[in-house]
Design an enzyme around this catalytic site. Structure first.
Site, mmCIF file in Angstrom:
data_model
loop_
_atom_site.group_PDB
_atom_site.id
_atom_site.type_symbol
_atom_site.label_atom_id
_atom_site.label_comp_id
_atom_site.label_asym_id
_atom_site.label_seq_id
_atom_site.Cartn_x
_atom_site.Cartn_y
_atom_site.Cartn_z
ATOM 1 N N SER A 171 12.118 -4.079 -19.471
ATOM 2 C CA SER A 171 13.077 -2.991 -19.736
ATOM 3 C C SER A 171 14.406 -3.169 -19.016
ATOM 4 O O SER A 171 15.356 -2.432 -19.305
ATOM 5 C CB SER A 171 12.466 -1.656 -19.318
ATOM 6 O OG SER A 171 11.278 -1.444 -20.029
ATOM 7 N N CYS A 223 12.523 4.783 -22.754
ATOM 8 C CA CYS A 223 11.750 5.033 -23.962
ATOM 9 C C CYS A 223 11.685 3.779 -24.826
ATOM 10 O O CYS A 223 12.688 3.314 -25.357
ATOM 11 C CB CYS A 223 12.389 6.180 -24.757
ATOM 12 S SG CYS A 223 11.638 6.389 -26.372
#
Lengths: 380, 607
Positions: free
Chosen positions: B325, B384
């Site tokens: 991420s 997310c």
């Protein structure tokens, strides 16, 4: 008187052809020349064994080379000089062509383009030119009345200078020097007038500074090193310093076979090739040097005699040039090793380890033998 | 005969004989000159040359230059040269080399390795030069050799210098180490320059800056006797010591980093984002470089290389991990920049993403999802995955590749430490060339969260983090701050600007604010770091080592320790005026962001 004399000579010699010298003459061997060459080569091997320090195979390879070169010499001696004369222009053109090819396609070895790879064998065309160039000049003068005219000088100089420039361009200064010498000797022996000789010397003196400008850096360095070897004790000067130490420490009688510390402790570079003379001087002293030079002198005197007895312009000029070139070879090598001349890569003839020069030298002596033993059968 | 002239044979012959005779006489005269020359050398100057040859062999001995020292940014010594004793043998002087070696072995002991080193060194020495046999002998051993020297011709105890790393393992992966020159290096170095040198930089800064550190060889002209013993020194050409190096690293920060990584596998790289100066670079576990200087013994070496934690492996510049991420801010920037989304674009997140015509579920890290309406800011703050799956599919692999390449992923950063690897940014062309397979849309989906074929080194991630801090201004990272020249002047390593990324883009605010909110908002994935007087901007990541089968849940407690996820943190601080940017990777456990924060504290607050 002279005509009578030579006529009588011819008579006695033709008698001897049938009686005294029948065997040697028929074999086309000059016994005195062959014997002195063999002694010299034998003595050379003796020095080489020590210089090579029992390096594996060195002696064997040198022996094989001697064998091949001697065989070549004997074959060359069988061919009458008139055939050489016939072949010379073709040989010269071919040789020059090969030199051009070397510059264009040659293999680079040791920073210079000298080798031509013909798939089967690799060879240095420049080496062959040591014989072909004097032959060509001798051929030229055999067609001209002597002493030579100005035009002859110009033409013959051109014959010499073209291959010399091609070889110098490789760059192989040592060989170029020897080719030039071999050609100029013919010119000199053909009766080059003294005024030209003096003129050439003056021109050379003027050209020297110009030559300096076109010389390669390593060549300049060699000249500078000669003038002051201590200036570069680790580099170029190292050869000369160590070589002089080897020679000087040999003294009158030398340190003895296999006892030369300079060579055996590997202080001396190139000790089995170009600097083999220093090994001889270290191990056999001044006495050994004098013996060696005496052997060389014997060969030169015999060769000079052959050239003086030669009957045609071509043969005598050629024989004379081969003889003097051999002498110059010796002088340059020993002068170089003892620090009189700059280091140019010229071996000690028939003593140094190494291939091509031995073959060319012995082929030259083969031509001398041919000239000597075909004398009566030749007419110009 | 086409030439019509009459030869005057008599005159020609006479002329020839005169000239040839004269020439031969001249040659003989020159021979006599040569003999005169020999007489001069061999008789007149015999004494001189005999002395030179027999008694006083002139030898040129090389003197090794002192290797340049290495300091940290404050001048704390990190790589020193210590005086040591070594045993050298001059093979030419040893009457019987094998016997001598056997006797030395009996007196002080020789290992097989020392013998093979000796044989190798022997080959590259000139005659009458000492060949090192045993380095770094003790005073007792030196004394033993000295007492027995009458039985050991050619064996000398020689003083020398040896590399010493006072900080040991803390700097092992920055400095690297020096070792004896091996066969392969022998082919690459200038033998004249290294004639007296025994050590060469093997890894790290020692290797990268070898040319500066080595220095110039000195030469000593000496007169030696027959046995090669030096009688007197004729002249000395002094060696020039190698250049000293000053690193950008601060030793206190480096030590702090070492402490933070205790009992942890992973790496920390921190950079000053404005000039590329590396503030700390740590790969853990590490090793003691001093072991390698003297030549490490087989057992220790096997222990090091056989260790499952791989202490020799420089994770900071050679460890290649999925960036996970942490690349999301970069990909988000591209999507905004290219107008694929805007800050208002939002999607519902049911906890997974599905490609059209496929049943495969790409799961979010929260199984129930992030709620009904997720936009880019929330997607970054809460990390997310579903939003990024959707956005990645929409923007395509080329956009993803383009953005991370602009930040330097996929190629080495050019840091001045030897051995850096380049990571990998996957593309359809790359896949076709290496695997001969087409690119699947699903691979784009997982690439958008930095997984799949995607790999990057901590060095690259720190560099990326620095670029995020400077809003696209990129400078080459470097660990050496200055080189001290031989005249004492300092040559500062100049900041090398690289092509900027997204320079002047209007979306920088969105990205930077989101990264700040990762720490300083109530929903941020690193909100537990917000207890400090300065603001941090960052992004967390979790790199999968083990892929969980479809339909199963990742549960750290049931997965073998080595297969657990890596935690990654990139970030910079203070958020509004960054002076430090960082990347931290912790293998197989959580905690990267906490370590990152502690480094910030140490640097900014001096804790």
């Amino acid at each position: 008187m002279a005509i009578l004399h030579s006529g009588r000579n011819r008579e006695t010699n033709s008698n001897s052809l049938q009686k005294r010298a029948s065997l040697w003459q028929r074999l086309h061997i000059d016994p005195l020349l062959l014997l002195s060459l063999l002694i010299l080569m034998g003595a050379g091997l003796f020095v080489l064994v020590s210089a090579g320090n029992q390096a594996a195979g060195m002696l064997d390879r040198q022996l094989i080379r001697f064998g091949v070169a001697l065989l070549g010499m004997l074959v060359v001696a069988q061919i009458p000089p008139r055939y050489y004369k016939m072949a010379v222009p073709v040989l010269f053109l071919l040789g020059t062509l090969l030199l051009v090819m070397v510059l264009m396609f040659g293999d680079v070895g040791g920073g210079a383009q000298r080798w031509l790879d013909l798939k089967i064998i690799r060879f240095q065309p420049s080496e062959i030119m040591k014989l072909v160039v004097p032959m060509m000049v001798a051929y030229y003068f055999s067609k001209r009345p002597l002493p030579c005219t100005f035009k002859d000088v110009i033409i013959s100089s051109v014959i010499v200078i073209i291959p010399v420039l091609l070889v110098a361009k490789q760059p192989d200064l040592g060989t170029a020097l020897l080719i030039a010498a071999s050609g100029l000797f013919v010119l000199f022996l053909a009766g080059l007038p003294w005024r030209y000789i003096i003129g050439m010397l003056v021109a050379a003196m003027i050209a020297a500074p110009a030559l300096w400008l076109v010389m390669h850096n390593y060549q300049k360095k060699r000249v500078l090193t000669l003038l002051n070897p201590e200036s570069d004790p680790l580099g170029a000067g190292y050869h000369i310093i160590q070589s002089k130490i080897a020679i000087g420490s040999g003294g009158l009688w030398g340190k003895g076979w296999f006892k030369g510390t300079q060579s055996h402790l590997e202080f001396l570079p190139e000790r089995s090739t170009d600097f083999i003379f220093a090994v001889l001087a270290e191990e056999f002293g001044l006495v050994g040097v004098i013996v060696l030079l005496s052997l060389y002198s014997l060969i030169i005197l015999r060769a000079a005699t052959i050239s003086m007895q030669a009957q045609s312009t071509f043969t005598r000029l050629l024989a004379g040039s081969i003889t003097l070139t051999f002498g110059i070879y010796i002088i340059i090598n020993i002068g170089m090793v003892s620090g009189l001349f700059p280091v140019v890569g010229i071996p000690l003839p028939l003593v140094s380890y190494g291939g091509t020069s031995i073959v060319t030298l012995l082929l030259g002596f083969g031509i001398l033998m041919s000239i000597s033993t075909h004398r009566q059968l030749v007419s110009d | 005969m086409k030439h019509h002239f009459i030869r005057n044979i008599r005159r020609e012959t006479k002329h020839y004989r005169w000239r040839m005779g004269a020439s031969v006489c001249f040659v003989i005269v020159l021979f006599l000159v040569l003999i005169a020359r020999m007489y001069y050398l061999q008789i007149v100057q015999y004494e001189k040359y005999n002395t030179l040859s027999e008694k006083n062999r002139v030898a040129v001995l090389p003197i090794a230059p002192n290797r340049g020292l290495i300091f940290d940014r404050n001048g704390v010594l990190l790589a020193d040269n210590l005086p040591t004793f070594a045993i050298h043998i001059v093979p030419e002087q040893a009457e019987n080399l094998d016997e001598t070696l056997a006797l030395v072995d009996k007196l002080i002991g020789l290992s097989e390795r020392q013998m093979t080193n000796f044989e190798r060194e022997k080959k590259r020495r000139r005659r009458y030069e000492g060949v090192p046999l045993r380095l770094n002998i003790s005073e007792d051993e030196a004394a033993t050799i000295a007492v027995n020297s009458y039985r050991l011709p050619g064996v000398n105890v020689v003083g020398g210098l040896m590399r010493y790393y006072p900080e040991g393992e803390v700097f092992a992966h920055i400095l690297g180490y020096v070792g004896r020159i091996n066969e392969q290096e022998l082919q690459q170095i200038d033998p004249a320059r290294y004639r007296a040198t025994q050590f060469i930089g093997k890894t790290g800064v020692e290797r990268y800056y070898e040319n500066y550190l080595h220095g110039d060889i000195g030469l000593e002209n000496v007169e030696t006797d027959v046995r090669g013993r030096v009688l007197r020194v004729l002249s000395i050409d002094e060696p020039v010591a190698g250049n000293n190096l000053y690193l950008t690293i601060d030793i206190n920060l480096q030590k702090k980093a070492e402490k933070l990584m205790e009992n942890t596998r992973g790496a920390i790289v921190a950079i000053d984002p404005h000039n590329g100066a590396i503030l700390t670079l740590l790969s853990h576990p590490n090793f003691d470089p001093n072991l390698f200087v003297q030549g490490i013994d087989h057992e220790s070496y096997d222990n090091l290389t056989g260790d499952i934690d791989q202490p020799m492996f420089n994770r900071a510049i050679r460890g290649q991990y999925p960036p996970a991420s942490t690349v999301k801010p970069v990909i988000a920037l591209q999507a905004l920049h290219k107008g694929i989304i805007n800050t208002q674009t939002s999607i519902p997140d049911p906890g997974y993403f599905k490609l059209p015509n496929s049943t495969h579920l790409y799961r979010d890290w929260i199984s129930e999802g992030h709620g009904g309406s997720v936009n880019i800011t929330r997607a970054l703050i809460e990390s997310c995955d579903t939003f990024f799956y959707w956005m990645g599919d929409k923007m395509g692999i080329r956009n993803i590749t383009e953005s991370v390449v602009a930040f330097g992923l996929g190629s080495p950063t050019g840091v001045d430490i030897s051995g850096e690897l380049s990571g990998l940014v996957p593309s359809p062309e790359w896949k076709r060339a290496t695997k001969n397979e087409p690119w699947y849309p699903g691979e784009t989906v997982i690439a958008s969260i930095g997984q799949g074929f995607f790999i990057a080194t901590p060095m690259q991630l720190a560099h990326m983090s620095a670029t995020l801090a400077t809003r696209g201004k990129r400078v080459k990272p470097h660990v050496v701050a200055a080189i001290e020249l031989s005249n004492g002047d300092m040559m500062e390593i100049e900041t090398e600007e690289l092509p900027p990324a997204f320079k002047g883009s209007q979306h920088w605010n969105t990205i930077q604010e989101s990264m700040k909110s990762v720490i300083h908002s109530s929903r941020g994935t690193a909100r537990f770091l917000s207890d400090n007087p300065y603001k941090i901007a960052g992004k967390t990541g979790t790199a999968q080592v083990f892929s969980v089968p479809q339909g199963e849940k990742y549960d750290a407690s049931v997965i073998e320790e080595r297969l657990r996820d890596h935690s990654i943190f990139i970030g910079y601080a203070p958020a509004d005026n960054p002076t430090i940017a960082i990347a931290v990777i912790v293998e197989n456990k959580n905690g990267a962001s906490r370590i990152g924060k502690q480094v910030f504290d140490a640097y900014l607050l001096g804790e």
